[in-house]
Design a protein around this motif. Sequence first.
Motif, PDB file in Angstrom:
ATOM      1  N   VAL A  36      -7.683   2.205  25.026  1.00 47.30           N
ATOM      2  CA  VAL A  36      -6.227   2.046  25.114  1.00 47.30           C
ATOM      3  C   VAL A  36      -5.790   0.651  24.668  1.00 47.30           C
ATOM      4  O   VAL A  36      -4.624   0.439  24.325  1.00 47.30           O
ATOM      5  N   TRP A  96       1.879   0.091  22.263  1.00 46.29           N
ATOM      6  CA  TRP A  96       2.067   1.535  22.431  1.00 46.29           C
ATOM      7  C   TRP A  96       3.551   1.906  22.370  1.00 46.29           C
ATOM      8  O   TRP A  96       4.405   1.171  22.841  1.00 46.29           O
ATOM      9  N   ARG A 153      -2.333   4.541  19.266  1.00 48.44           N
ATOM     10  CA  ARG A 153      -1.731   3.297  19.751  1.00 48.44           C
ATOM     11  C   ARG A 153      -0.784   2.700  18.704  1.00 48.44           C
ATOM     12  O   ARG A 153       0.202   2.058  19.055  1.00 48.44           O
TER      13      ARG A 153
END
Length: 314
Positions: free
Chosen positions: A199, A270, A311
């Motif tokens: 992430v 993001w 992302r």
Amino acid sequence: MTMIVGDEELLVERAIGEIVARARAVDPETEVVEIGPAALEPGRLVELTSPSLFGGAKVLVLRSVQDLGKELAAEVTSYAAHPADDILLVLVHHGGAKGKALLEKMGNLGARKVTCSKITKPGERLGFVRAEVRRAGGSITEEAARNLLEAVGNDLRELASACGQLVADTQGGIDDAAVARYHRGRAEVSGFTVADRAVEGRLADALEQLRWALATGVAPVLITSALAQGVRSLAKVGGAPRGLRGAGLAKELGMPPWKIDRVRTQLRGWSPEGVAQAIGVVAETDAQVKGGAADPAYALEKAVADIVTARGTR
């Protein structure tokens, strides 16, 4: 006279140990006697606190004093009103309302109180990790402390042991890499380390952690679960009400404040569209890993790459 109050076993044992150590620093021959309610029949306290024919100091530890009956509790307070100079009296109470009157009376008679309550809040456990590392003569970064807590769990004995071992193995300076090096073999740290790197958009690191985790026997389904939790955390924090802060936000999201801070940092880069895309990737990977794919390892590698790609989606 000392009252040790609480049910965190490690802290209770340390408090007793410190009292004994101080006594033996003055007199190495100090005797230590520990006794519980079952063995403390009426009149036994008088015997235990009577002067010895051979002299010498004594540490007398009365365990579970919340279970003492009225007669025995009265004997304890009677002795405490006129304690012997060469005896250190230690009362261990589990906490709570039972036996509270005895503690109040002992406090009024000058007994020192040491609190050893259970450490339940995430922030307190992080503080314990930092304190343990300092106690062992080292230092630890905030990120490393959080990762160690996730890797080892909440048992204080295991945390204390891990902190001491890390200080010994790293010559004192503990960072995220050191925690990963010594604890990444656990499913908790392996899966979540892969998810964190993914992430954060760190593809090479995420793939390296993924391959290492699989090589050490971490089940693919645990890694998928960690990826799902990491992406869901992005969605929860990103979609949280703007007016909420601090404890209110933590309660609304069901997440500790330190984790919210970490996810906020991970959210940089993001977009809502990218998070939605990543959620779809995780759902598809979950189905593949649970039987829909011939090669779960390849499915996970593709998932990591797709999450990193998501992302940058705008």
